[in-house]
Design an enzyme around this catalytic site. Sequence first.
Site, PDB file in Angstrom:
ATOM      1  N   PRO A  30       0.882  -1.242  -0.313  1.00 55.50           N
ATOM      2  CG  PRO A  30      -0.786  -1.361   1.808  1.00 55.50           C
ATOM      3  CD  PRO A  30       0.552  -2.079   1.100  1.00 55.50           C
ATOM      4  CD  GLU A  31       4.414   3.326  -2.828  1.00 49.86           C
ATOM      5  OE1 GLU A  31       4.502   4.231  -2.679  1.00 49.86           O
ATOM      6  OE2 GLU A  31       5.303   2.518  -3.379  1.00 49.86           O
ATOM      7  CG  HIS A  52      -2.647 -13.901   6.289  1.00 46.36           C
ATOM      8  ND1 HIS A  52      -1.590 -14.666   7.257  1.00 46.36           N
ATOM      9  CD2 HIS A  52      -2.524 -15.003   5.317  1.00 46.36           C
ATOM     10  CE1 HIS A  52      -0.901 -15.564   6.546  1.00 46.36           C
ATOM     11  NE2 HIS A  52      -1.662 -15.786   5.284  1.00 46.36           N
ATOM     12  NE  ARG A  58       4.904 -10.821   1.944  1.00 52.92           N
ATOM     13  CZ  ARG A  58       5.508 -10.502   0.542  1.00 52.92           C
ATOM     14  NH1 ARG A  58       6.542  -9.728   0.673  1.00 52.92           N
ATOM     15  NH2 ARG A  58       5.231 -11.505  -0.375  1.00 52.92           N
TER      16      ARG A  58
END
Length: 270
Positions: free
Chosen positions: A2-3, A91, A109
């Site tokens: 995600p930017e 997750h 992650r």
Amino acid sequence: MPELPEVETTCRGIAPHITGQRVSRVIVRNPHLRWLVTKRLEKELTGQTIHSVTRRAKYLLLNTDTGTAILHLGMSGSLKIITATEPPGKHDHVDIVFGRSSLRLTDPRRFGSVHWTRRPVMQHRLIRPLGCEPLSEEFNGDYLYLRSRQRRVAVKQFIMNSHLVAGIGNIYASEALYMAGIHPKRAAGKISRNKYRLLAEVIKEVLNDAIGQGGTTLRDFVNGEGKPGYFRQHLNVYGKAGEPCISCRVPIREIRQGQRSSFYCPKCQK
DNA sequence: AAATTCTCCTGAAGGC
DNA sequence: TGCCTTCAGGAGAATT
């Protein structure tokens, strides 16, 4: 990853679903994110009403009368609005429940994070040191020029320094430098005021374009369509090592700068 | 102060 | 259902 545009899209996407809503429950299935998610989050966010959702750099802020939840998506995180009965996946680490619906944080992650602070959020240790917003008026060519004098660091690392300007990610840094015709290894202190004016402009342009595309994904932030996804921003150099430059046909090069990949055209960028 | 290196994690990709 | 190695990446923390 995600930017800033994805975070902004997420912010706009979730805001209408949770603004004015009262948190009935906070479920932390796995507190082992980048930082350990504390019990205080569950204790102090539960019962509060979200009065606004805002963004600072790549942090999302859920503001309440008694404190602020500070969320970061790391590089693999995403948020979506779901029906509270939706079974969690592997997750799905945190749910913030609002009666029949929930805001769910998914992050394979686990580079993301969730903090709670009672103090004014701008004083929080993660928020306070941040430089200006790249889409603000404060961020412009003169700002870059003045702060770069005497600095020998490579310009790409300079514009990715979050203490200077917050939220220009690796992809957009390479793209903006290409658009401005600046070699990523140029010393920050040796770039002209005019070049910095151009650079600041193209940074805003590339971020705004991506946010504009994200706007098309905002229609339904509930169930499945929750993720803004990664924008099909047409990238000129990022990930295109060996491919011909769209302008001069010379092959794009890849180098490493501070453990990070940079892409550039050796002919167009000086 | 400025610059550099280290660190967290796991899915994907590539080699054999 | 193949197994192992390598890599990417945000950004704070630690180190030089």
